[in-house]
Design an enzyme around this catalytic site. Structure first.
Site, PDB file in Angstrom:
ATOM      1  N   TYR A  62     124.644 -16.843  47.364  1.00  0.00           N
ATOM      2  CA  TYR A  62     123.456 -16.947  48.407  1.00  0.00           C
ATOM      3  C   TYR A  62     124.134 -17.041  49.743  1.00  0.00           C
ATOM      4  CZ  TYR A  62     120.133 -17.122  44.837  1.00  0.00           C
ATOM      5  OH  TYR A  62     119.120 -16.737  43.730  1.00  0.00           O
ATOM      6  N   GLU A  63     125.335 -17.417  49.852  1.00  0.00           N
ATOM      7  CA  GLU A  63     125.966 -17.242  51.048  1.00  0.00           C
ATOM      8  C   GLU A  63     126.673 -16.131  51.382  1.00  0.00           C
ATOM      9  OE1 GLU A  63     125.770 -19.478  53.507  1.00  0.00           O
ATOM     10  OE2 GLU A  63     125.210 -21.327  52.638  1.00  0.00           O
ATOM     11  N   GLY A  64     127.167 -15.284  50.342  1.00  0.00           N
ATOM     12  CA  GLY A  64     127.791 -14.010  50.621  1.00  0.00           C
ATOM     13  C   GLY A  64     129.149 -14.255  51.103  1.00  0.00           C
TER      14      GLY A  64
END
Length: 269
Positions: A122-124
């Site tokens: 979800y942060e990438g």
């Protein structure tokens, strides 16, 4: 007591400093930052100790942080037990001006691989500093830059996935510490429940976690799975708008939280 300090210190001289550099008010260490940044971080500032900087840059100090800690430069923390809080700091200023805590043999548990995978998803991955969806400069897996061009990061850009993972593991120590501190030791959380909360705190900040209804309900002894299911979905706003990415992340954190495990991560000892 501190109201008298500026008068006392004029007599002993002024130490010159640079922006984000060290300054000293008597025996109290501080950092030269803008007055707005100092105030937002809970610090107190004094004039006359950063003469080389603009007028709104003053010596910012904070004498109480964490559980019995004081804001110190990392090199000055004799216990070696430091904690910082990003993006909202326990101590205002650069990342190496952080909360020096009393020595402790009870270290918060590291998160499990499932938590690392969730956070990375979800942060990438961002190899070089760039604005995130709300315009904040980040790099790696969600590291929020604290200085121009993320100068505090001890790795060269562009990051590799290996150095970005090392940076993430370092950053997460802040959030395992705050979750371990904020959740009472009488509350038992397995590795997945604990990891989901660390992911949430990493995303929203330890300050938000500390004052949240989620933590207060857990500490009141309510069912952890019920609390997570009801409270995590509230954290889906950025800039006053619902972000689908946050909705997806909260759902993933709830799913992780509800995944059974016999490994207890909270309390850490």
């Amino acid at each position: 007591m501190f109201q008298a300090l500026p008068i006392l210190l004029v007599a002993v001289g002024v130490a010159r400093a640079t922006l984000n550099g060290a300054c000293t008010i008597g025996s109290t260490p501080g950092t030269c930052i803008s007055t707005s940044t100092c105030s937002s971080g809970g610090g107190t500032y004094a004039s006359g100790y950063c003469p080389n900087d603009p007028a709104d840059v003053k010596c910012c100090y904070k004498t109480s942080c964490g559980s019995g800690g004081n804001c110190r430069w990392t090199s000055q923390c004799t216990t070696g037990n430091t904690a910082s809080e990003l993006p909202a700091g326990l101590c205002p200023g650069p990342t190496d001006f952080n909360c020096c805590l009393p020595a402790s043999s009870c270290i918060p548990k590291a998160v499990n691989s499932a938590t690392i995978t969730l956070i990375k998803q979800y942060e990438g991955f961002v190899a070089s500093p760039a604005p995130d969806p709300v315009g904040l400069p980040t790099v790696g897996y969600g590291h929020l830059c604290q200085t121009t061009n993320c100068g505090e990061v001890p790795y060269s850009f562009p990051l590799t996935t290996t150095t970005a993972t090392q940076l993430l593991n370092s950053d997460l120590k802040t959030y395992t510490k705050c979750i371990s501190d904020y959740v009472k030791d009488t509350i038992k959380l397995n590795e997945n429940q604990y990891g989901a909360l660390v992911s949430w705190a990493f995303n929203e900040g330890c300050g938000a976690a500390q004052t949240s209804t989620l933590i207060s309900r857990l500490n009141a002894g309510e069912s952890p799975n019920t609390v997570a299911s009801e409270e995590l979905p509230k954290w889906v706003y950025a800039g006053g708008e619902v972000l689908q990415g946050l909705v997806n992340r909260r759902n993933a954190e709830i799913a992780l939280f509800k995944t059974a495990s016999g490994v207890i991560s909270q309390p850490p000892c």
